[in-house]
Scaffold this active site. Structure first.
Site, PDB file in Angstrom:
ATOM      1  N   TYR A   1      -1.459  -0.383  10.297  1.00 36.55           N
ATOM      2  CA  TYR A   1      -1.544  -0.605   8.850  1.00 36.55           C
ATOM      3  C   TYR A   1      -0.274  -0.097   8.162  1.00 36.55           C
ATOM      4  O   TYR A   1       0.320  -0.793   7.334  1.00 36.55           O
ATOM      5  CB  TYR A   1      -2.784   0.100   8.294  1.00 36.55           C
ATOM      6  CG  TYR A   1      -3.091  -0.271   6.858  1.00 36.55           C
ATOM      7  CD1 TYR A   1      -3.648  -1.505   6.541  1.00 36.55           C
ATOM      8  CD2 TYR A   1      -2.844   0.624   5.811  1.00 36.55           C
ATOM      9  CE1 TYR A   1      -3.932  -1.853   5.224  1.00 36.55           C
ATOM     10  CE2 TYR A   1      -3.129   0.287   4.501  1.00 36.55           C
ATOM     11  CZ  TYR A   1      -3.678  -0.959   4.216  1.00 36.55           C
ATOM     12  OH  TYR A   1      -3.957  -1.300   2.905  1.00 36.55           O
TER      13      TYR A   1
ATOM     14  N   SER B   1       0.875  -1.182   0.000  1.00 34.10           N
ATOM     15  CA  SER B   1       0.000   0.000   0.000  1.00 34.10           C
ATOM     16  C   SER B   1       0.905   1.223   0.000  1.00 34.10           C
ATOM     17  O   SER B   1       2.053   1.149   0.466  1.00 34.10           O
ATOM     18  CB  SER B   1      -0.863   0.003   1.263  1.00 34.10           C
ATOM     19  OG  SER B   1      -1.479   1.258   1.450  1.00 34.10           O
TER      20      SER B   1
END
Ligand SMILES: NC(=O)c1ccc[n+]([C@@H]2O[C@H](COP(=O)([O-])OP(=O)(O)OC[C@H]3O[C@@H](n4cnc5c(N)ncnc54)[C@H](O)[C@@H]3O)[C@@H](O)[C@H]2O)c1
Length: 266
Positions: free
Chosen positions: A160, A147
């Site tokens: 995350y 990501s």
């Protein structure tokens, strides 16, 4: 069985997070290119819906309800897929969880552990078990879903962000360890993808988290996020499968250890 006219007709692809938006869109593309599919996800019900939505493709499809964070479970599913399908050529290692939104000093420790367990240990588990089969055949192509949160740590996303930095690190290490066996390992890093649950969730939760970086008004947060993208729009899920197919296919034959942003220029 798949038609011989398609570029991936002799390939078997294992896709994790296959019941989710990105996993299913990429599975669809690989099936359209002729690959047989082993679909893996925690959510068995959605997995069957995914299989049904792919039924127009003339390829073999198996489904496996499995928790990627459980190494033993992953090992038994992967061994079963290799036995049933005869081989595993491609791995789209994609299952993931976004976690909570809170500043690091307030971030819930149990959620931090959960995110790392799914996004890092889970990705490692699948990569390890699948790579053992690929090593035996001296062939493999792996794409890990990282990501842009693993390139520029976003506020309020301690777990995350850390997990996706780790995915990029794991990709670089695995690319080196597996290169001698003709196995390439690359990553993709989507940024804001929408519309849908992931987009709405992060807009809402970034507003609720409260920080100097984002407004408390979700509509304004959406605008702030879009304004941070040079192309001034979020990406569509449909802009991901072509990149994954490129990294799995022969056009990227001299690329390994690379992380490709799909980010509108961020
Ligand atoms: N959508 C985005 O904006 C975006 C941006 C960057 C990166 N990503 C990454 O893309 C990947 C796919 O995300 P998505 O947008 O399709 O989300 P999604 O929630 O639609 O799909 C994720 C899938 O992973 C599965 N999953 C979660 N935990 C699992 C576990 N322990 N074992 C097996 N399966 C599990 C879920 O059941 C779900 O089907 C994730 O790794 C995510 O971090 C998404």
């Amino acid at each position: 069985m798949s038609s011989t006219a398609q570029p991936f007709s002799h390939r078997v692809a294992l896709v994790t997070g296959a019941a989710g938006n990105i996993g299913l869109a990429c599975a669809e593309r690989l099936a359209a290119m002729g690959a047989d599919l082993a679909l893996l996800d925690l959510n068995g019900e959605k997995l069957e819906q995914a299989r049904a939505s792919l039924s127009q493709h003339d390829v073999r499809i198996t489904t496996h309800t499995c928790d990627v964070s459980d190494s033993e479970q992953v090992g038994s599913v992967v061994d079963g897929v290799a036995a049933e399908m005869g081989q595993i050529d491609f791995l789209f290692n994609n299952a993931g969880y976004q976690g909570a939104f809170a500043p690091v000093q307030d971030y819930p420790a149990d959620d931090f552990a959960r995110v790392m367990n799914i996004n890092v240990c889970g990705m490692f588990n699948v990569l390890q078990h699948v790579s053992r089969h690929m090593i035996a055949r001296r062939f493999g192509r792996i794409v890990n879903t990282a990501s842009m949160a693993g390139v520029q740590g976003p506020p309020n996303m301690a777990a995350y962000g850390a997990s996706k930095f780790a995915v990029i690190g794991l990709t670089q290490v695995a690319a080196k360890d597996l290169a001698p066996y003709n196995i390439r390992v690359n990553a993709i890093s989507p940024a804001f993808m929408g519309p849908g649950m992931m987009w709405d969730r992060q807009v809402t939760l970034q507003a609720e988290a409260g920080s100097q970086y984002f407004s408390r008004d979700p509509k304004e947060v959406a605008r702030q996020m879009i304004d941070s993208v040079p192309m001034r729009r979020y990406g569509s899920i449909e802009e991901i499968p072509g990149v994954v197919a490129f990294l799995l296919g022969d056009d990227s034959s001299y690329m390994t250890g690379v992380n490709l942003p799909i980010s509108g220029g961020i």
